[in-house]
Design an enzyme around this catalytic site. Structure first.
Site, short mmCIF file in Angstrom:
data_model
loop_
_atom_site.label_atom_id
_atom_site.label_comp_id
_atom_site.label_asym_id
_atom_site.label_seq_id
_atom_site.Cartn_x
_atom_site.Cartn_y
_atom_site.Cartn_z
N ASP A 28 54.55 23.60 1.59
CA ASP A 28 55.49 22.69 0.92
C ASP A 28 56.34 23.36 -0.16
O ASP A 28 56.89 22.68 -1.03
CB ASP A 28 54.71 21.51 0.31
CG ASP A 28 54.19 20.56 1.39
OD1 ASP A 28 54.95 20.27 2.33
OD2 ASP A 28 53.04 20.12 1.30
N ASP A 55 57.50 17.85 9.36
CA ASP A 55 57.97 17.88 7.97
C ASP A 55 58.36 19.29 7.53
O ASP A 55 59.22 19.49 6.67
CB ASP A 55 56.87 17.38 7.00
CG ASP A 55 55.99 16.27 7.54
OD1 ASP A 55 55.86 16.17 8.77
OD2 ASP A 55 55.43 15.52 6.75
N1 GLY Z 1 54.12 15.46 4.30
C1 GLY Z 1 55.23 14.82 3.85
C2 GLY Z 1 55.31 13.35 4.11
O1 GLY Z 1 54.37 12.63 3.85
O2 GLY Z 1 56.32 12.94 4.58
#
Ligand code: GLY
Length: 396
Positions: A116, A177
């Protein structure tokens, strides 16, 4: 799902006046909404400065702000919101506060335990660099962060590993993501001239393009790769309602992510990918009239489930950019509809809520049964980004 509130009465009334023939009333109602937004923005300024307590969400039930440390995947959005509000309002107090919160993220540049990095470092330092111009400190932090992120790249699979948990279930999980974290890598190459970051981002985008999408244009959430053969072991969900469902925010990450990859590469394969998933999203029979999706398009209990305003905002922002490349009016119309709905249909928090957030009705994480139908920091981030992108479209 929607709480009846004082705000609903005000906005319901102003929405009626939007349709009125009386020109002055239209101006008045717009003024009310802009005033309301400014009141919400000011709540971000009055939030207590604390390098260990990034505001993530607000429980309307418990009347409690959820605060997280910088290692949380959402930590960079708060600074990003402050930078973006500065851009929207020109008020220097937001810029000064954005700088303070951005600095608190710096230590994440060495955190290799997460994919992230883009969400954390690019939403904070990336926005800062855009505003500050030639800030060498910010540039160095982005490069160091990119170096840390690429330690998660597997050249055999040609992908960046997303998560380290569930090792008993998954060998090498990659979630849709993760597309959003590539922006940090593309920018690192632009800053440094070193193509390593760009090439890894392209390889990751290609692997995801090949494996992550269904024939109808939608995306799976989690793909698990075999570390020996490099082949796909499984296609499942973590945050959707079922493995084969279309989790709304995941579709958003795909649309916004591939449009961004097209921006840096001009490779039509990525543009086509963004278009296919965007068309799936905006034409879906389960997309409500106001454009704000239910949190999963395939949920059997629709319409009796929560919406996810964050998913609507992520797609709205992505589609302003996709419109620039395609000139397809359907895309810009969707973005404008989302902004209209947010402003006029009870998605802005009332002034009485003392929390540093703008929007209500984001949907966090079904797997944890957490943050279901709440104000969440990333819903605000992509809403503000949509406003800025629409503004720049009108002025360029
Ligand atoms: N992992 C990022 C989200 O919850 O969208």
């Amino acid at each position: 799902m929607f709480r009846v509130s004082f705000l609903f009465i005000i906005l319901g009334f102003t929405c009626i006046s939007c349709k009125s023939e009386d020109k002055n009333k239209v101006v008045d109602s717009e003024k009310n909404i802009e005033t309301l937004l400014n009141e919400r923005y000011n709540k971000l300024l009055s939030y207590n400065i604390d390098s260990t307590a990034f505001p993530r969400s607000y429980s309307l039930e418990k009347k409690q702000i959820k605060k997280v440390p910088s290692k949380d995947w959402t930590s960079g959005f708060f600074a990003g919101n402050l930078w973006q509000i500065y851009k929207l309002t020109g008020n220097k107090a937001f810029k000064q506060r954005a700088k303070q919160w951005t600095a608190f993220i710096e230590k994440e540049k060495f955190n290799g335990k997460t994919h992230d990095m883009g969400f954390k470092v690019f939403c904070s330092f990336g926005n800062g660099l855009d505003i500050e111009g030639d800030n060498q400190t910010y540039k160095d932090i982005i490069i160091t962060s990119a170096n840390t992120l690429i330690t998660r790249y597997n050249p055999h699979i040609k992908s960046i590993r997303s998560w380290d948990f569930n090792k008993d279930k998954w060998q090498f999980p990659v979630i849709i993501d993760n597309m959003m974290n590539l922006e940090l890598l593309f920018e690192a190459t632009k800053i440094s001239g070193d193509s390593t970051y760009h090439n890894i981002a392209v390889n990751h985008a290609n692997t995801t393009l090949k494996n992550h999408f269904r024939p109808d244009g939608s995306t799976w959430h989690v793909l698990d790769y075999d570390t020996i053969s490099g082949q796909v072991r499984g296609r499942v969900t973590h945050q959707g309602i079922s493995d084969d469902s279309a989790w709304a925010r995941g579709q958003g990450w795909a649309i916004n992510g591939y449009t961004m990859v097209y921006r840096y590469t001009k490779d039509k394969a990525y543009l086509d990918r963004a278009i296919a998933t965007a068309n799936y999203f905006i034409n879906h029979k389960n997309l409500p009239e106001d454009g704000i999706p239910y949190w999963d398009f395939s949920h059997p209990d629709i319409p009796n489930i929560s919406r996810d305003v964050s998913a609507g905002a992520i797609v709205a922002s992505g589609l302003v950019e996709l419109y620039k490349y395609t000139k397809n009016e359907a895309y810009i119309n969707y973005s404008k509809k989302v902004v209209y709905s947010i402003k006029n249909k009870n998605y802005i928090l009332p002034e009485s809520i003392e929390a540093p957030f703008v929007l209500n009705h984001s949907f966090g994480d079904w797997s944890k049964r957490d943050e279901m139908d709440e104000p969440i920091v990333y819903g605000d981030y992509y809403f503000l980004q949509t406003l800025l992108r629409l503004q720049s479209l009108n002025t360029n």
